[in-house]
Design a protein around this motif. Structure first.
Motif, PDB file in Angstrom:
ATOM      1  N   ALA A 132       0.861  -1.060  -0.007  1.00  0.00           N
ATOM      2  CA  ALA A 132      -0.097   0.131  -0.179  1.00  0.00           C
ATOM      3  C   ALA A 132       0.913   1.357  -0.098  1.00  0.00           C
ATOM      4  N   TYR A 133       2.076   1.321   0.704  1.00  0.00           N
ATOM      5  CA  TYR A 133       2.841   2.422   0.601  1.00  0.00           C
ATOM      6  C   TYR A 133       3.309   2.685  -0.711  1.00  0.00           C
ATOM      7  N   MET A 134       3.772   1.712  -1.550  1.00  0.00           N
ATOM      8  CA  MET A 134       4.363   1.789  -2.804  1.00  0.00           C
ATOM      9  C   MET A 134       3.076   2.364  -3.606  1.00  0.00           C
ATOM     10  N   TRP A 135       2.010   2.260  -3.321  1.00  0.00           N
ATOM     11  CA  TRP A 135       0.712   2.621  -4.212  1.00  0.00           C
ATOM     12  C   TRP A 135       0.398   3.980  -3.692  1.00  0.00           C
ATOM     13  N   GLY A 136       1.360   4.762  -2.766  1.00  0.00           N
ATOM     14  CA  GLY A 136       0.523   5.738  -1.892  1.00  0.00           C
ATOM     15  C   GLY A 136       1.229   6.922  -2.857  1.00  0.00           C
ATOM     16  N   GLU A 137       2.202   6.965  -3.842  1.00  0.00           N
ATOM     17  CA  GLU A 137       2.747   8.068  -4.328  1.00  0.00           C
ATOM     18  C   GLU A 137       3.150   7.789  -5.802  1.00  0.00           C
ATOM     19  N   PRO A 138       2.641   8.510  -6.771  1.00  0.00           N
ATOM     20  CA  PRO A 138       2.673   7.923  -8.296  1.00  0.00           C
ATOM     21  C   PRO A 138       3.973   7.454  -8.767  1.00  0.00           C
ATOM     22  N   MET A 139       5.214   8.220  -8.267  1.00  0.00           N
ATOM     23  CA  MET A 139       6.660   7.722  -8.721  1.00  0.00           C
ATOM     24  C   MET A 139       6.957   6.614  -7.911  1.00  0.00           C
ATOM     25  N   ARG A 140       6.432   6.389  -6.775  1.00  0.00           N
ATOM     26  CA  ARG A 140       6.964   5.131  -6.183  1.00  0.00           C
ATOM     27  C   ARG A 140       5.950   4.044  -6.691  1.00  0.00           C
ATOM     28  N   LEU A 141       4.969   4.193  -7.096  1.00  0.00           N
ATOM     29  CA  LEU A 141       3.962   3.179  -7.799  1.00  0.00           C
ATOM     30  C   LEU A 141       4.838   2.722  -9.101  1.00  0.00           C
ATOM     31  N   ALA A 142       4.982   3.753 -10.006  1.00  0.00           N
ATOM     32  CA  ALA A 142       5.706   3.530 -11.320  1.00  0.00           C
ATOM     33  C   ALA A 142       6.889   2.833 -11.118  1.00  0.00           C
ATOM     34  N   ALA A 143       7.818   3.335 -10.414  1.00  0.00           N
ATOM     35  CA  ALA A 143       9.120   2.772 -10.096  1.00  0.00           C
ATOM     36  C   ALA A 143       9.018   1.310  -9.566  1.00  0.00           C
ATOM     37  N   GLY A 144       8.301   1.099  -8.648  1.00  0.00           N
ATOM     38  CA  GLY A 144       8.007  -0.211  -7.973  1.00  0.00           C
ATOM     39  C   GLY A 144       7.518  -1.121  -8.910  1.00  0.00           C
ATOM     40  N   THR A 145       6.454  -0.585  -9.654  1.00  0.00           N
ATOM     41  CA  THR A 145       5.973  -1.565 -10.681  1.00  0.00           C
ATOM     42  C   THR A 145       6.937  -1.916 -11.815  1.00  0.00           C
ATOM     43  N   LEU A 146       7.750  -1.066 -12.441  1.00  0.00           N
ATOM     44  CA  LEU A 146       8.689  -1.262 -13.249  1.00  0.00           C
ATOM     45  C   LEU A 146       9.642  -2.353 -12.805  1.00  0.00           C
ATOM     46  N   ARG A 147       9.919  -2.110 -11.455  1.00  0.00           N
ATOM     47  CA  ARG A 147      11.092  -3.037 -10.779  1.00  0.00           C
ATOM     48  C   ARG A 147      10.570  -4.588 -10.683  1.00  0.00           C
ATOM     49  N   LEU A 148       9.095  -4.759 -10.650  1.00  0.00           N
ATOM     50  CA  LEU A 148       8.748  -5.888 -10.588  1.00  0.00           C
ATOM     51  C   LEU A 148       8.257  -6.576 -11.727  1.00  0.00           C
ATOM     52  N   ALA A 149       8.127  -5.773 -13.045  1.00  0.00           N
ATOM     53  CA  ALA A 149       7.814  -6.406 -14.304  1.00  0.00           C
ATOM     54  C   ALA A 149       8.444  -5.481 -15.295  1.00  0.00           C
ATOM     55  N   PRO A 150       9.691  -5.742 -15.449  1.00  0.00           N
ATOM     56  CA  PRO A 150      10.735  -5.172 -16.092  1.00  0.00           C
ATOM     57  C   PRO A 150      10.405  -5.332 -17.233  1.00  0.00           C
ATOM     58  N   GLN A 151       9.716  -6.428 -17.908  1.00  0.00           N
ATOM     59  CA  GLN A 151       9.579  -6.667 -19.612  1.00  0.00           C
ATOM     60  C   GLN A 151       8.029  -6.077 -19.898  1.00  0.00           C
ATOM     61  N   SER A 152       7.388  -5.368 -19.010  1.00  0.00           N
ATOM     62  CA  SER A 152       6.028  -5.162 -19.173  1.00  0.00           C
ATOM     63  C   SER A 152       5.904  -3.790 -20.100  1.00  0.00           C
ATOM     64  N   GLU A 153       5.209  -3.700 -21.066  1.00  0.00           N
ATOM     65  CA  GLU A 153       5.203  -2.341 -21.776  1.00  0.00           C
ATOM     66  C   GLU A 153       4.300  -1.566 -20.948  1.00  0.00           C
TER      67      GLU A 153
ATOM     68  N   TRP B 298       6.525   0.307 -18.152  1.00  0.00           N
ATOM     69  CA  TRP B 298       7.382   1.280 -18.733  1.00  0.00           C
ATOM     70  C   TRP B 298       6.554   2.618 -19.076  1.00  0.00           C
ATOM     71  N   LEU B 299       5.215   2.313 -19.816  1.00  0.00           N
ATOM     72  CA  LEU B 299       4.484   3.372 -19.970  1.00  0.00           C
ATOM     73  C   LEU B 299       3.919   4.195 -18.768  1.00  0.00           C
ATOM     74  N   MET B 300       3.658   3.527 -17.768  1.00  0.00           N
ATOM     75  CA  MET B 300       3.237   4.117 -16.480  1.00  0.00           C
ATOM     76  C   MET B 300       4.482   4.977 -15.854  1.00  0.00           C
ATOM     77  N   PHE B 301       5.784   4.352 -15.882  1.00  0.00           N
ATOM     78  CA  PHE B 301       6.821   5.129 -15.427  1.00  0.00           C
ATOM     79  C   PHE B 301       7.238   6.453 -16.326  1.00  0.00           C
ATOM     80  N   ALA B 302       7.071   6.284 -17.504  1.00  0.00           N
ATOM     81  CA  ALA B 302       7.402   7.377 -18.527  1.00  0.00           C
ATOM     82  C   ALA B 302       6.333   8.749 -18.263  1.00  0.00           C
ATOM     83  N   ALA B 303       4.818   8.046 -18.331  1.00  0.00           N
ATOM     84  CA  ALA B 303       3.912   8.983 -18.080  1.00  0.00           C
ATOM     85  C   ALA B 303       3.881   9.714 -16.773  1.00  0.00           C
ATOM     86  N   THR B 304       4.456   9.224 -15.690  1.00  0.00           N
ATOM     87  CA  THR B 304       4.613   9.543 -14.408  1.00  0.00           C
ATOM     88  C   THR B 304       5.482  10.725 -14.525  1.00  0.00           C
ATOM     89  N   ASN B 305       6.483  10.452 -15.396  1.00  0.00           N
ATOM     90  CA  ASN B 305       7.667  11.531 -15.376  1.00  0.00           C
ATOM     91  C   ASN B 305       7.174  12.628 -16.143  1.00  0.00           C
TER      92      ASN B 305
END
Length: 606
Positions: free
Chosen positions: A408-429, A432-439
């Motif tokens: 839940a803490y990871m979900w509590g801030e957009p960049m934390r969620l984007a970076a954490g999700t990319l770390r867990l699913a590095p092959q997921s399009e 990557w889109l979420m991480f880039a969109a957050t930036n």
């Protein structure tokens, strides 16, 4: 009973406390289209006409799911569009659902013959584990999944009313008012999401295991057996005659990379993954995005497909054989599979999503709880083993709470969620889109912002990893904002569009480019036309899309003659009396292109 109800409130508060660290997060995925960008949800006053418009604004469902859409409108009104307002409402719904689950489970266990004390303790345990499970993070904090969480709430209320009705029938009392409550809660569930159609399957599972179609009146008992048998036959006939012909695809589904056979085969590993996530709830095993889940092309391609299906079939056989001796275990297994009957069937849906376990997880927890009770009963004379089991259970609950709060803490801030999700699913399009969109959201689309440069870098890296055409489209758009887009960037986009699978995301590239042109972004319009030409060779654009592309190509590019093929395709998709086509002919005549009009008139479908 008062003590039990107070403890139920405590279970709800525990669940809310576990998820509260995620309140500060933003909107994700479908939240943006269904809520953030849905103008119909913006009501100025709480008046009937505006609220009705908002309630029926869920376009993918043709105006269905009215109750959650109405609640979104109310949240939009009171919270002025802030995500926190929506998430607080989701937490409130979760709190109420945990409370109702505890009451339902207690009644269920009492009707299964458990002692009042044991039934109460077990019900509280089931509600606590379910409410504080890490999978609930993506179900509750992903705002649009209120549709799913409300269905679970109303299904539990309907099942509670059903149990109360059946208890009255077993005792020879009046049951009509409870039957009306069953119908009411079921109807409310249907107004939230189509999954509610599965309620008869849940009720049948209860009858097959706990209730056994018993009633004080032999006539009623016989009617229950015959009624459920007829309902099962009718449901099977409807599936074969209506659902199967409508949804079955021997080849790939539209905008998908798998057929019906492949989808059914893949659901074996998907359901097995769900069971793993429920039974071993590690946040690292819950990446949220599953767009790169491996498709099963056969029972041995990959080999885990056969293993998963053998385990699932074995679990079903086990539950069927134990339905008399351990009815709660069997019921839990049946509820799990019943809850996935739609999403793991032949309907053209994505392969996996965590929120699909919101109701089925209740079944798994019931089954595991029953096995634990059985194990403790066998060692109850050895106090050391009993105490060890209690200690292990307490530690497991603490670990569960810690895992949920971490996620839940990871979900509590957009960049934390984007970076954490990319770390867990590095092959997921999508990751990557979420991480880039957050930036890019942080950049405010300002050319000199370092966040915009970070978004370009993230999209470029994502293209290297996933070969995403959408991310390359983002690269040319963001570089165009900075004025640095090159011909090589556009050629790369053309190449990726020519090879990319025709899914929903890639099909939307045309709209993304045209929307940015309409918004005044200085894109290379001839390069945009080149990308659209490549897409047109692979994508069946509809009438409106073809007309829009034709208008753009004719008015904005150096080779307006390329617009003719889009006009012709639009005419081919339209009846002769189509007003949009008549308007097109009028516009062409006004600019002296009568020759095109004559040719296009021969393109109407015969």
């Amino acid at each position: 009973m008062r003590t039990f109800l107070m403890l139920c409130l405590g279970c709800g508060l525990l669940a809310v406390a576990c998820l509260a660290p995620g309140i500060g997060g933003g909107f994700v995925m479908d939240d943006r289209a269904s809520i953030e960008k849905n103008a119909e949800l913006r009501v100025d006053q709480l008046q009937g006409e505006e609220l009705l418009r908002a309630a029926y604004s869920f376009q993918p469902g043709g105006g269905s799911r009215a109750i959650p859409m109405l609640t979104f409108a109310l949240d939009q009104w009171r919270g002025e569009g802030r995500p926190e307002a929506f998430k607080v409402t989701n937490l409130l719904i979760h709190f109420v659902t945990v409370f109702v689950l505890a009451c339902f489970a207690r009644k269920l266990l009492l009707m299964a013959g458990w002692s009042p004390k044991r039934a109460a303790l077990a019900a509280l345990l089931v509600a606590s584990v379910w409410g504080a499970h890490p999978l609930q993070v993506s179900s509750v904090l992903y705002v649009v999944q209120r549709m799913q969480t409300l269905v679970t709430l109303f299904m539990l209320l309907a099942l509670w009313a059903y149990l109360t009705m059946r208890k009255a029938q077993m005792e020879g009392g009046r049951s009509r008012k409870y039957g009306l409550l069953v119908a009411l809660f079921w109807a409310l569930g249907l107004a939230c999401k189509e999954d509610a159609v599965l309620f008869p399957a849940y009720a049948l599972a209860v009858e097959l295991t706990v209730l056994r179609f018993t009633a004080k009146s032999p006539r009623l008992a016989r009617g229950l057996r015959n009624g459920y048998a007829a309902m099962t036959v009718l449901a099977g006939a409807l599936f074969v005659l209506l659902i199967l012909p409508r949804f079955w695809h021997w080849g790939p589904y539209p905008f998908r990379e798998f057929s019906s056979v492949e989808r059914l085969l893949t659901q074996g590993p998907v359901l097995f993954l769900y069971l793993q996530q429920i039974l071993l709830p590690l946040p690292a095993s819950m990446p949220f995005y599953y767009d790169n889940f491996r498709i099963s092309h056969g029972l041995l391609d990959p080999p885990v497909t056969l293993f998963a299906w053998c385990c699932l079939v074995g679990l079903m056989v086990w539950a069927w054989r134990w339905r008399r001796d351990r009815p709660i275990f069997a019921l839990g297994v049946f509820l799990f599979f019943s809850g996935h009957f739609i999403t793991s069937n032949i309907v053209n849906l994505e392969l996996a999503f965590e929120h699909r376990n919101h109701f089925p997880m209740i079944g798994v927890i019931l089954a595991v709880m029953d096995l634990c009770v059985m194990a403790l009963a066998r060692v109850r004379r050895d106090l050391r083993l009993v105490r060890l089991g209690q200690i292990c259970g307490g530690l497991a609950m603490l670990m569960l709470v810690a895992a949920t709060m971490t996620r839940a803490y990871m979900w509590g801030e957009p960049m934390r969620l984007a970076a954490g999700t990319l770390r867990l699913a590095p092959q997921s399009e999508r990751a990557w889109l979420m991480f880039a969109a957050t930036n890019v959201d942080r950049s405010g689309f300002q050319p000199d912002s370092p966040w915009l440069e970070s978004a370009i870098t993230a999209n470029s890296l994502g293209v290297e990893v996933t070969h995403s055409a959408v991310m390359q489209a983002n690269v040319v758009i963001y570089k165009s904002i900075k004025g640095t887009a090159s011909s090589e960037d556009w050629l790369s986009l053309e190449g990726l569009v020519a090879r990319a699978p025709i899914n929903v995301q890639n099909r939307g590239i045309a709209g993304i480019l045209l929307n940015n042109v309409d918004g005044g972004l200085a894109l290379d319009k001839n390069a945009v036309a080149g990308v659209l030409d490549v897409m047109a060779q692979r994508v069946d654009f509809d009438r409106d899309e073809n007309l829009r592309i034709a208008t753009f190509v004719y008015n904005e590019t150096e080779r307006p003659g390329r617009a003719f093929k889009y006009m012709r395709r639009a005419v081919e998709l339209s009846p002769p009396d189509d007003p949009a086509i008549a308007a097109l002919f009028g516009q062409l005549s006004s600019i002296g292109r009568e020759d095109w009009v004559l040719q296009l008139r021969h393109s109407f479908p015969q």
